[in-house]
Enzyme design. Structure first.
Site, PDB file in Angstrom:
ATOM      1  CD  GLU A  81      -2.761   0.972   2.582  1.00  0.00           C
ATOM      2  OE1 GLU A  81      -3.931   1.397   2.532  1.00  0.00           O
ATOM      3  OE2 GLU A  81      -2.256   0.485   3.617  1.00  0.00           O
ATOM      4  CE  LYS A 153      -7.643   0.172   3.590  1.00  0.00           C
ATOM      5  NZ  LYS A 153      -6.564   1.026   4.172  1.00  0.00           N
ATOM      6  CB  CYS A 194      -3.929  -2.089   4.419  1.00  0.00           C
ATOM      7  SG  CYS A 194      -2.996  -1.662   5.921  1.00  0.00           S
TER       8      CYS A 194
END
Length: 324
Positions: A81, A153, A194
Site C-alpha cells: 500500500e 479498498k 491492508c
C-alpha cells in the site's frame, strides 16, 4: 538485498481454462482472461519498502526492486500500500492523486512491460469522485503493462492507534463496493488492501461464495502499511488466520520503518502457504527487499482435498436469525 526463498517443485500443469467476466448488482466483480493457461508452480515476491512523499524517489526504489525480482526469476511481484507515495502532511496524497491513465501509473505500466513481469500495485492514490476524495486502489498489471483489474479498498482505517497517531482515512478516501477475484497465470487472485485483513467475511466471500462458478480465490494479495503498534500485535497472526481459514496462499507486501517524523510502519513482508506456514520473509523486518517464494498450487489442492472444509460449511445455518 537479501530474501528468504522457499522452493517447491511440481510436474503438474493446469490446462487452459476460460471463465467469463461477471459483475453482479450486489457489487461483486470477477475478471478473467480467456484461454489463460495457469502454471502449477511459479515464483512470487512480496516487497518490503519505505515509501516517502517523493514520487521520483519511490519509483527509483520500485524500479530497482523489479530488476532484482526479474533476476531472481519472480513471475508476480507485489508492492505494498502507498508504494508510489506516502504523504507526510494532510492533503498531500490528494494533491498527487490521478486517474489510472495518468503519468504516474504510466511509469509503472512501462516498468511491467519493459521487464515482462506481472505487478500487483497495492494502494495507489486514484483520483476520486471529487477534489476532496481519492480511492485507495489496488491495481494489477500483466507482463505487457495492461491493467488487468482494479480493486478499491472497502474498509477504511478510521482508528485511534493506542499510543500512536489518530487515523481517519474516510476523511479523504471514498470506499470501494466491489469484491474482486482475477483469473491469472498464477491462479485465481483475490485482491484486498491492508485494513481489509481484519474483516474475515471479505475473505470468506473471496474463497467460498463462488465455488459453483469455479472462480473462488487461490491466492490472496494483501498489500499493507500496518502501523508499528498494530503490526506487532496482529500482523502475522491475522495473515496466517486468513490463509488457514480460506486454504489459500497469502502474499503480504508491506511498508516498513519511518516515512517521516510522525509515521512508522511495522514491516515484515510475508508469503504464507494454505496450511498457515510462513514460507518467505526477510531477515530484517525494516529493510528494503523482497521476500521470495515458489508457490505450488498442487499443494493447495492437496490441503483442500485432505481437509474439505468447503464441503463441511453450513452457510444456511450461519445465516439463520437467532431465536430468543
Amino acid at each position: 538485498m537479501a530474501a528468504i526463498v522457499a522452493l517447491k517443485s511440481s510436474r503438474l500443469w493446469r490446462p487452459a481454462i476460460s471463465v467469463s467476466f461477471y459483475c453482479s448488482r450486489r457489487g461483486r466483480c470477477f475478471c478473467s482472461s480467456t484461454n489463460m493457461a495457469t502454471s502449477r508452480t511459479f515464483k512470487v515476491g512480496a516487497v518490503q519498502m519505505t515509501s516517502i512523499n517523493d514520487l521520483h524517489a519511490n519509483f527509483t526504489t520500485c524500479s530497482s526492486l523489479v530488476k532484482e525480482a526479474v533476476a531472481a526469476g519472480v513471475n508476480l511481484l507485489c508492492f505494498p500500500e502507498n508504494f508510489s507515495f506516502m504523504g507526510a502532511k494532510l492533503g498531500e496524497s490528494l494533491e498527487i492523486a490521478e486517474m489510472l491513465d495518468g503519468p504516474i501509473m504510466q511509469q509503472y505500466r512501462s516498468l511491467a512491460r519493459d521487464h515482462h513481469i506481472w505487478l500487483s500495485l497495492g494502494g495507489f492514490q486514484e483520483k476520486g469522485p471529487d477534489d476532496k476524495h481519492l480511492c485507495n486502489t489496488h491495481v494489477l498489471l500483466d507482463e505487457a503493462g495492461n491493467i488487468i483489474s482494479t480493486y478499491r479498498k472497502i474498509h477504511l482505517f478510521d482508528v485511534d492507534v493506542p499510543g500512536g497517531m489518530v487515523y481517519k482515512e474516510s476523511d479523504f478516501t471514498t470506499p470501494g463496493d466491489n469484491i474482486v477475484v482475477v483469473e491469472s497465470p498464477f491462479g485465481r487472485l483475490g485482491l484486498t488492501v491492508c485494513y481489509d485483513l481484519r474483516f474475515p467475511e471479505l475473505y470468506q466471500e473471496l474463497r467460498f461464495q463462488h465455488l459453483a462458478q469455479a472462480i473462488s480465490s487461490e491466492v490472496l494479495l494483501v498489500p499493507s502499511a500496518f502501523t508499528r503498534v498494530t503490526g506487532e500485535a496482529h500482523w502475522e497472526i491475522l495473515l496466517r488466520a486468513r490463509a488457514i481459514e480460506t486454504q489459500c496462499y497469502v502474499i503480504a507486501p508491506t511498508q516498513a520503518g519511518w516515512h517521516d517524523t510522525k509515521r512508522e510502519s511495522f514491516g515484515d513482508a510475508l508469503v504464507i502457504d494454505p496450511w498457515g506456514t510462513v514460507i518467505a520473509r526477510l531477515p530484517d523486518r525494516l529493510s528494503t527487499g523482497i521476500a521470495i517464494a515458489e508457490i505450488d498450487l498442487s499443494m493447495l489442492d492437496s490441503v483442500r482435498m485432505k481437509m474439505p472444509i468447503s464441503e463441511h460449511r453450513k452457510p444456511n445455518i450461519y445465516r439463520k436469525s437467532a431465536c430468543l
